[in-house]
Design a protein around this motif. Structure first.
Motif, PDB file in Angstrom:
ATOM      1  N   SER A  54       0.835  -1.200   0.000  1.00 25.69           N
ATOM      2  CA  SER A  54       0.000   0.000   0.000  1.00 25.69           C
ATOM      3  C   SER A  54       0.875   1.258   0.000  1.00 25.69           C
ATOM      4  CB  SER A  54      -0.912   0.001   1.228  1.00 25.69           C
ATOM      5  OG  SER A  54      -1.695   1.178   1.286  1.00 25.69           O
ATOM      6  N   ALA A  55       1.942   1.224   0.801  1.00 24.07           N
ATOM      7  CA  ALA A  55       2.870   2.356   0.849  1.00 24.07           C
ATOM      8  C   ALA A  55       3.549   2.545  -0.504  1.00 24.07           C
ATOM      9  CB  ALA A  55       3.915   2.140   1.942  1.00 24.07           C
ATOM     10  N   GLN A  56       3.913   1.457  -1.150  1.00 26.50           N
ATOM     11  CA  GLN A  56       4.558   1.536  -2.458  1.00 26.50           C
ATOM     12  C   GLN A  56       3.617   2.120  -3.509  1.00 26.50           C
ATOM     13  OE1 GLN A  56       7.706   1.530  -1.971  1.00 26.50           O
ATOM     14  NE2 GLN A  56       8.383  -0.176  -3.270  1.00 26.50           N
ATOM     15  N   SER A  57       2.352   1.759  -3.410  1.00 23.43           N
ATOM     16  CA  SER A  57       1.368   2.298  -4.353  1.00 23.43           C
ATOM     17  C   SER A  57       1.242   3.814  -4.192  1.00 23.43           C
ATOM     18  CB  SER A  57       0.008   1.632  -4.114  1.00 23.43           C
ATOM     19  OG  SER A  57      -0.974   2.149  -4.974  1.00 23.43           O
ATOM     20  N   ALA A  58       1.223   4.265  -2.936  1.00 23.87           N
ATOM     21  CA  ALA A  58       1.133   5.704  -2.672  1.00 23.87           C
ATOM     22  C   ALA A  58       2.380   6.412  -3.192  1.00 23.87           C
ATOM     23  CB  ALA A  58       0.963   5.950  -1.179  1.00 23.87           C
ATOM     24  N   ILE A  59       3.543   5.815  -2.952  1.00 26.73           N
ATOM     25  CA  ILE A  59       4.800   6.417  -3.412  1.00 26.73           C
ATOM     26  C   ILE A  59       4.828   6.499  -4.939  1.00 26.73           C
ATOM     27  CG2 ILE A  59       7.287   6.010  -3.618  1.00 26.73           C
ATOM     28  CD1 ILE A  59       7.235   4.994  -0.739  1.00 26.73           C
ATOM     29  N   SER A  60       4.311   5.476  -5.588  1.00 31.76           N
ATOM     30  CA  SER A  60       4.248   5.485  -7.050  1.00 31.76           C
ATOM     31  C   SER A  60       3.419   6.668  -7.545  1.00 31.76           C
ATOM     32  CB  SER A  60       3.653   4.168  -7.551  1.00 31.76           C
ATOM     33  OG  SER A  60       3.560   4.154  -8.946  1.00 31.76           O
ATOM     34  N   SER A  61       2.316   6.948  -6.865  1.00 34.81           N
ATOM     35  CA  SER A  61       1.463   8.087  -7.237  1.00 34.81           C
ATOM     36  C   SER A  61       2.193   9.405  -6.998  1.00 34.81           C
ATOM     37  CB  SER A  61       0.166   8.057  -6.424  1.00 34.81           C
ATOM     38  OG  SER A  61      -0.608   6.917  -6.741  1.00 34.81           O
TER      39      SER A  61
END
Length: 305
Positions: A54-61
């Motif tokens: 979930s953190a990686q998805s946010a960072i990708s955004s």
């Protein structure tokens, strides 16, 4: 106390089934490269992996937003630089126009060039950012400035182009230092009628053509203020670009750390899994040997069926 054949076969069957399940699981882990095929494989690790994903998805955004903002600001920086170059040329022309040796033909040529530079500035003011079709200086409007009947107007709006750079930072990338998005302040449209950079350029061209030294000097003074505002805006853009670069560095560092942790949670340690597989296969063979000594394997197979 005696042990019945049924209970013995049941125990052997359970051991064999458990060993077979473990062997299958380890083989799947080695083949797939992941040790978390389902949450029950390791509930704690699975929960941590969900959080990190979930953190990686946010960072990708956030990284995508930074890339967007960098592209927008890069075009803005280049455009403001071109505007400054044009205005510097206008300043040179204005200075040369007050030369007492100029004749009407010379002044007319200077005025014509100033008019061309004003047209260039208008095109730059209406430039597209290249990001989602948004203009650089018009807010959410497609066009920033227009001329109707000789009167220049700001037809953009104050729509703020925002990008969320991280969990706590949102940047308005089309605020050029005035606190208001768009180019109304930047081009001087909020300084009163006739004080915008385009109107002043028209005034300068008219004064030059007429050989009006006082008018030239007055227009030059106004243009100096407009040029200063554009230079300041370019400085603001540069500071924003630097901040985004710093944010991108932090996001990359955190992303790499998360990826490494995810890998340690999810990825199969092939060497360890191979050792466990060998041990499980040895245990399975040992269980079969015990079963063979207790009774015939066909009878055991019959029981298992």
């Amino acid at each position: 106390m005696s042990i019945t054949s049924a209970s013995l076969y049941s125990s052997l069957a359970a051991d064999l089934a458990g060993s077979d399940a473990l062997i299958t699981k380890l083989q799947q882990q080695i083949a797939s490269g992941t040790r978390l095929a389902q949450p029950s494989d390791d509930p704690v690790a699975a929960a941590q992996a969900v959080r990190l994903s979930s953190a990686q998805s946010a960072i990708s955004s956030f990284r995508a937003a930074c890339t967007d903002a960098t592209r927008f600001l890069g075009v803005a920086d280049s455009t403001l630089g071109s505007m400054n170059t044009a205005l510097q040329r206008v300043a040179q022309l204005g200075t040369s126009a007050v030369n007492a040796t100029n004749d009407a033909t010379s002044n007319s040529a200077i005025a014509s060039e100033i008019g061309s530079l004003r047209a260039q500035l208008a095109r730059l003011a209406n430039a597209d950012s290249g990001v989602a079709g948004q203009s650089l200086f018009g807010g959410f409007a497609a066009t920033a400035v227009t001329n109707s009947g000789g009167t220049w107007s700001y037809v953009g709006d104050a729509g703020a182009v925002n990008r969320q750079l991280d969990s706590s930072t949102t940047m308005t990338i089309n605020d050029y230092g005035s606190g208001t998005a768009g180019g109304a302040d930047l081009f001087g449209f909020t300084a009163g009628a006739g004080n915008d950079v385009f109107s002043v350029l028209d005034q300068l061209a008219t004064a030059v053509a007429a050989g009006n030294t006082a008018g030239i000097n007055a227009a030059q003074t106004s243009l100096a203020a407009r040029t200063s505002t554009i230079l300041e805006a370019r400085g603001v853009v540069g500071a924003q670009e630097a901040r985004i670069t710093s944010t991108q560095t932090v996001l990359a560092t955190v992303s790499n750390a998360n990826a490494a942790q995810l890998s340690s949670l999810q990825d199969t340690d092939v060497a360890q899994a191979a050792l466990q597989l060998s041990q499980a296969q040895t245990g399975y063979q040992a269980a079969l040997s015990v079963a063979a000594r207790v009774g015939s394997l066909p009878s055991l197979a019959d029981f298992l069926r």
